[in-house]
Design an enzyme around this catalytic site. Sequence first.
Site, PDB file in Angstrom:
ATOM      1  N   ASP A  26       0.690  -1.267   0.118  1.00  0.00           N
ATOM      2  CA  ASP A  26      -0.086   0.036   0.149  1.00  0.00           C
ATOM      3  C   ASP A  26       0.699   1.213  -0.136  1.00  0.00           C
ATOM      4  O   ASP A  26       1.743   1.485   0.731  1.00  0.00           O
ATOM      5  CB  ASP A  26      -0.824  -0.014   1.195  1.00  0.00           C
ATOM      6  CG  ASP A  26      -1.824  -1.265   1.148  1.00  0.00           C
ATOM      7  OD1 ASP A  26      -2.832  -1.300   0.316  1.00  0.00           O
ATOM      8  OD2 ASP A  26      -1.986  -2.028   2.197  1.00  0.00           O
ATOM      9  N   GLU A  29     -13.663  -3.706  -0.791  1.00  0.00           N
ATOM     10  CA  GLU A  29     -13.244  -3.320   0.934  1.00  0.00           C
ATOM     11  C   GLU A  29     -14.160  -3.709   1.698  1.00  0.00           C
ATOM     12  O   GLU A  29     -15.433  -3.287   1.500  1.00  0.00           O
ATOM     13  CB  GLU A  29     -12.719  -2.208   1.147  1.00  0.00           C
ATOM     14  CG  GLU A  29     -11.460  -1.566   0.342  1.00  0.00           C
ATOM     15  CD  GLU A  29     -11.538  -0.204   0.416  1.00  0.00           C
ATOM     16  OE1 GLU A  29     -11.821   0.453   1.021  1.00  0.00           O
ATOM     17  OE2 GLU A  29     -10.209   0.138  -0.107  1.00  0.00           O
TER      18      GLU A  29
END
Length: 260
Positions: free
Chosen positions: A13, A132
């Site tokens: 990330d 998500e």
Amino acid sequence: MTPVNIRLIARLDIKLQHLIKGVQMEGWRKMGNPAERARHYYAQGADELLYMDVVASLYERNNLSDIVRDVAQEAFVPITVGGGISDLKSAKQLLDVGADKVAVNTAATKNPDIIREISDTYGSQAMVVSIEAKSLPQGGWEAMTDNGRNHTGRDVVKWAVEAAERGAGEILITSIDRDGTMKGMDIDLVTAVAREVEIPVIASGGAASATHVSEAVAAGATAVSLAKALHTDQLTLSGLRADLSKTGMSVRDHFTGDAT
């Protein structure tokens, strides 16, 4: 039925050129240089690399082109890039610099037609829908965007089914609740999605051991992404591969990358 080789994916990330990691997608901390870490994971035998620009939607553009271009010249495994991909142009930009797949989340929830557009243009193998998932008090999960900040009102399982029908080649399912905890994956979530779609499911969030990976695979995942356990050196991909092989799990043969 021939066993499927389980893919071990290193997830990175990125926030403004820094490798970061938090817990439940909050409290991000810098974890090192993303290009150096990618080369490190490639040398350990990562089957794939997954880059996510965590602030791309905020700035309405993906900023990973330079990183992807550099890593793609040295790491000869598939590279998936997500964050801020909103149309064919932004997808093309990343595929042109070395990405093999693009992962789309926010834009797909707003305009599901983008899934078919990218799939038809570049092939379903290049189109990953990233979801998500946040567990709900009454049961089930809601699909969130922007690193768990924004609600979509979409049921995760139904959205995964729709994404597959629209041409997604893979589903990347990340548990917000388990993200960064290293306490194991949301197996109920993986099971719920995997049993409803025919395409590969990548499980993400919470994996930090061979047991965690095995549980996700038993639930139907064909790939598992790992982040914090790798960034903190609690786990190595080569060690994980060896542990999984001892259990009889079908993993890809380890190779020695040219990277150091």
